[in-house]
Scaffold this active site. Structure first.
Site, PDB file in Angstrom:
ATOM      1  N   GLU A  98       5.046   4.204   7.159  1.00  0.00           N
ATOM      2  CA  GLU A  98       4.705   2.883   7.660  1.00  0.00           C
ATOM      3  C   GLU A  98       4.699   1.828   6.571  1.00  0.00           C
ATOM      4  O   GLU A  98       4.534   2.121   5.389  1.00  0.00           O
ATOM      5  CB  GLU A  98       3.369   2.911   8.386  1.00  0.00           C
ATOM      6  CG  GLU A  98       2.286   3.487   7.541  1.00  0.00           C
ATOM      7  CD  GLU A  98       1.193   4.132   8.368  1.00  0.00           C
ATOM      8  OE1 GLU A  98       1.236   4.032   9.605  1.00  0.00           O
ATOM      9  OE2 GLU A  98       0.307   4.725   7.768  1.00  0.00           O
ATOM     10  N   CYS A 118       1.795  13.238   1.000  1.00  0.00           N
ATOM     11  CA  CYS A 118       1.441  13.189  -0.428  1.00  0.00           C
ATOM     12  C   CYS A 118       0.922  14.560  -0.834  1.00  0.00           C
ATOM     13  O   CYS A 118       0.194  15.206  -0.079  1.00  0.00           O
ATOM     14  CB  CYS A 118       0.368  12.132  -0.686  1.00  0.00           C
ATOM     15  SG  CYS A 118      -0.091  11.991  -2.434  1.00  0.00           S
ATOM     16  N   CYS A 122      -6.172  14.185  -2.206  1.00  0.00           N
ATOM     17  CA  CYS A 122      -7.488  13.581  -2.446  1.00  0.00           C
ATOM     18  C   CYS A 122      -8.365  13.833  -1.217  1.00  0.00           C
ATOM     19  O   CYS A 122      -7.898  13.757  -0.077  1.00  0.00           O
ATOM     20  CB  CYS A 122      -7.352  12.085  -2.713  1.00  0.00           C
ATOM     21  SG  CYS A 122      -6.348  11.752  -4.173  1.00  0.00           S
ATOM     22  N   CYS A 125      -8.576  11.185   1.773  1.00  0.00           N
ATOM     23  CA  CYS A 125      -7.339  10.516   2.184  1.00  0.00           C
ATOM     24  C   CYS A 125      -6.604  11.325   3.252  1.00  0.00           C
ATOM     25  O   CYS A 125      -6.248  12.477   3.031  1.00  0.00           O
ATOM     26  CB  CYS A 125      -6.442  10.313   0.973  1.00  0.00           C
ATOM     27  SG  CYS A 125      -4.838   9.605   1.404  1.00  0.00           S
ATOM     28  N   CYS A 353      -3.274   2.701   6.422  1.00  0.00           N
ATOM     29  CA  CYS A 353      -2.206   3.590   5.966  1.00  0.00           C
ATOM     30  C   CYS A 353      -2.393   4.981   6.555  1.00  0.00           C
ATOM     31  O   CYS A 353      -3.474   5.540   6.496  1.00  0.00           O
ATOM     32  CB  CYS A 353      -2.201   3.684   4.453  1.00  0.00           C
ATOM     33  SG  CYS A 353      -1.883   2.104   3.708  1.00  0.00           S
TER      34      CYS A 353
HETATM   35  N1  SAH Z   1      -1.278   7.240  -3.934  1.00  0.00           N
HETATM   36  C1  SAH Z   1      -1.619   5.973  -4.422  1.00  0.00           C
HETATM   37  C2  SAH Z   1      -1.308   4.828  -3.494  1.00  0.00           C
HETATM   38  C3  SAH Z   1      -1.539   4.995  -2.015  1.00  0.00           C
HETATM   39  S1  SAH Z   1      -3.154   5.062  -1.417  1.00  0.00           S
HETATM   40  C4  SAH Z   1      -3.055   5.958  -4.846  1.00  0.00           C
HETATM   41  O1  SAH Z   1      -3.781   6.900  -4.554  1.00  0.00           O
HETATM   42  O2  SAH Z   1      -3.446   5.003  -5.525  1.00  0.00           O
HETATM   43  C5  SAH Z   1      -3.754   3.372  -1.525  1.00  0.00           C
HETATM   44  C6  SAH Z   1      -5.280   3.292  -1.723  1.00  0.00           C
HETATM   45  O3  SAH Z   1      -5.989   3.689  -0.557  1.00  0.00           O
HETATM   46  C7  SAH Z   1      -5.757   4.178  -2.858  1.00  0.00           C
HETATM   47  O4  SAH Z   1      -6.685   3.495  -3.664  1.00  0.00           O
HETATM   48  C8  SAH Z   1      -6.440   5.285  -2.085  1.00  0.00           C
HETATM   49  O5  SAH Z   1      -7.382   5.965  -2.873  1.00  0.00           O
HETATM   50  C9  SAH Z   1      -7.065   4.540  -0.939  1.00  0.00           C
HETATM   51  N2  SAH Z   1      -7.488   5.402   0.166  1.00  0.00           N
HETATM   52  C10 SAH Z   1      -7.004   6.610   0.522  1.00  0.00           C
HETATM   53  N3  SAH Z   1      -7.679   7.092   1.609  1.00  0.00           N
HETATM   54  C11 SAH Z   1      -8.577   6.149   1.958  1.00  0.00           C
HETATM   55  C12 SAH Z   1      -9.554   6.048   3.001  1.00  0.00           C
HETATM   56  N4  SAH Z   1      -9.703   7.006   3.911  1.00  0.00           N
HETATM   57  N5  SAH Z   1     -10.311   4.928   3.051  1.00  0.00           N
HETATM   58  C13 SAH Z   1     -10.136   3.938   2.150  1.00  0.00           C
HETATM   59  N6  SAH Z   1      -9.233   3.971   1.153  1.00  0.00           N
HETATM   60  C14 SAH Z   1      -8.472   5.069   1.043  1.00  0.00           C
HETATM   61 FE1  SF4 Z   2      -1.988  10.754  -2.333  1.00  0.00          FE
HETATM   62 FE2  SF4 Z   2      -3.855   9.706  -0.748  1.00  0.00          FE
HETATM   63 FE3  SF4 Z   2      -4.503  10.637  -3.164  1.00  0.00          FE
HETATM   64 FE4  SF4 Z   2      -3.059   8.362  -2.965  1.00  0.00          FE
HETATM   65  S1  SF4 Z   2      -5.190   8.664  -2.252  1.00  0.00           S
HETATM   66  S2  SF4 Z   2      -2.722  10.118  -4.358  1.00  0.00           S
HETATM   67  S3  SF4 Z   2      -1.842   8.840  -1.141  1.00  0.00           S
HETATM   68  S4  SF4 Z   2      -3.727  11.880  -1.465  1.00  0.00           S
END
Ligand code: SAH
Ligand code: SF4
Length: 380
Positions: A98, A118, A122, A125, A353
């Site tokens: 997206e 990914c 994390c 996420c 996202c």
């Molecule tokens: N992988 C990269 C970029 C994509 S995620 C990264 O981790 O930076 C973009 C942002 O959204 C990152 O800061 C990530 O930690 C945050 N994010 C992921 N899951 C989330 C959630 N459930 N609620 C709020 N932010 C989240």
């Molecule tokens: Fe991957 Fe989500 Fe961690 Fe970003 S926050 S590195 S998208 S698992």
């Protein structure tokens, strides 16, 4: 009769200017022709070689035979009441990614995906929970911008002042959609070059942001090869907690990450790193965590962007209450750190996202992922 293999058709969205120049030179074509074609594709949003009227006819015929301009296929286009627009693109094999456009006064930010899924897993996420499917190609990354530009009716890049004032055109790009951009380094860097190229989108380095979970050697490479604005997902002030929330920390602990940020700033187009910090109720949002963050970031010129957690089923986390977020922000502010808190946008079209793509992939399991929120002053 043996059938001959079809000639491979090149997708010109995969090409940055250097690659296009090399290909044109192999074809015995002059360099200015490559620049001309680059402008037609990206500045005019053109995908039809016949429409490239100032390109010699013979070259147009050759291009038609050997190349195409192919963006990912659009699966869904949703517009939120607040103007946030979200597109879901098919990238094959049941994968979708997206892209979200967030219009604001005087600015339009496009949030672009770099991978389908990914691998970094994390804990908070949903994209990570989905697992890794594959890297997006340069053309699929650039294609999100190419298509968004065209769907916003702003294919002529930069737009006119009125467009920009209406927030219709894309002035900023953030790689904060699905995936870890620095784990798809080569394709992402080629895409960044197209975004920055004056013959293509001509975006300023300050207005293109890569967000990373902290892959230290790749941060160093980005500094050398294509420095743009940097956002680092911090989310914890100490290794014990960060190890738990972000497994990548076991490989590149905070001390190494902070040193990489300092090195990055020697070459960065901005004089600060943005630290993203997702606010998880009772996990990383105490006064002690704020104090530890202040100490941790003392030697790194930075701004903090606090992100209210976007919950999803069985995540095991909850969003910190608004009062706690304000208090936490206040502690950082008192220490002289600039802090912004993201506003959630596009809730009515699930512009978070991972949400839509997740639903396409697995209706039962996915409901939401990282929140796509206004990127506020931080990325202006
Ligand atoms: N992988 C990269 C970029 C994509 S995620 C990264 O981790 O930076 C973009 C942002 O959204 C990152 O800061 C990530 O930690 C945050 N994010 C992921 N899951 C989330 C959630 N459930 N609620 C709020 N932010 C989240
Ligand atoms: Fe991957 Fe989500 Fe961690 Fe970003 S926050 S590195 S998208 S698992």
């Amino acid at each position: 009769m043996n059938s001959l293999p079809l000639p491979a058709v090149l997708n010109l969205l995969d090409y940055d200017l250097a690659a296009l120049l090399a290909w044109f030179s192999e074809q015995g074509e002059k360099p200015f022709r490559a620049r001309q074609v680059m402008r037609w594709i990206h500045r005019e949003g053109c995908d039809d070689f016949d429409a490239m009227t100032d390109v010699a006819k013979a070259l147009r015929a050759k291009l038609k035979e050997q190349a195409e301009i192919r963006a990912p296929m659009l699966l869904r286009d949703s517009l939120s009441g607040d103007g946030t627009r979200k597109w879901l693109f098919d990238v094959g094999d049941g994968n979708a990614v997206e892209t979200v456009f967030i219009p604001e006064a005087g600015r339009g930010t496009l949030c672009v995906s770099s991978q389908a899924g990914c691998a970094l897993d994390c804990a908070f996420c949903a994209t990570g929970k989905e697992g890794f499917n594959r890297n997006l190609s340069t053309g699929e990354i650039v294609g999100q911008l190419w298509l968004a530009n065209s769907l916003l009716g702003a294919a002529k890049v930069g737009g006119d002042r009125e467009d920009r004032d209406n927030g219709r055109v894309i002035s900023n790009v953030v790689l904060m959609g699905m995936g870890e951009p620095l784990a798809n380094f080569d394709n992402v860097v080629a895409a960044l070059r197209v975004m920055l190229d004056d013959h293509a989108y001509g975006l300023s380095r300050r207005r293109v942001t890569v967000s990373t979970s902290g892959i230290v050697p790749a941060i160093d490479r980005l500094r050398e090869e294509c420095p743009v604005a940097l956002a680092v997902s911090l989310h914890a002030p100490d290794d014990a907690l960060r190890d738990r929330l972000m497994p990548i920390n076991r490989k590149y602990p905070l001390r190494d990450l902070m040193a990489a940020c300092r090195r990055y700033l020697e070459r960065a187009p901005r004089d600060f790193v943005t630290f993203e910090y997702v606010m998880l109720d009772g996990v990383n949002d105490s006064d002690a965590h704020a104090r530890a963050l202040i100490a941790l970031s003392r030697d790194v010129p930075c701004k903090f962007n606090l992100i209210p957690f976007n919950p999803f089923p069985r995540s095991g986390f909850a969003r910190s209450p608004a009062g706690r977020v304000r208090h936490f922000a206040g502690l950082l502010l008192e220490a002289g750190i600039i802090v912004t808190t993201r506003k959630t946008r596009g809730d009515d079209v699930a512009a978070a996202c991972g949400q839509l793509a997740g639903r396409v992939r697995d209706k039962a399991r996915r409901a939401s992922a990282c929140s796509l929120q206004t990127v506020e002053e931080v990325f202006s």
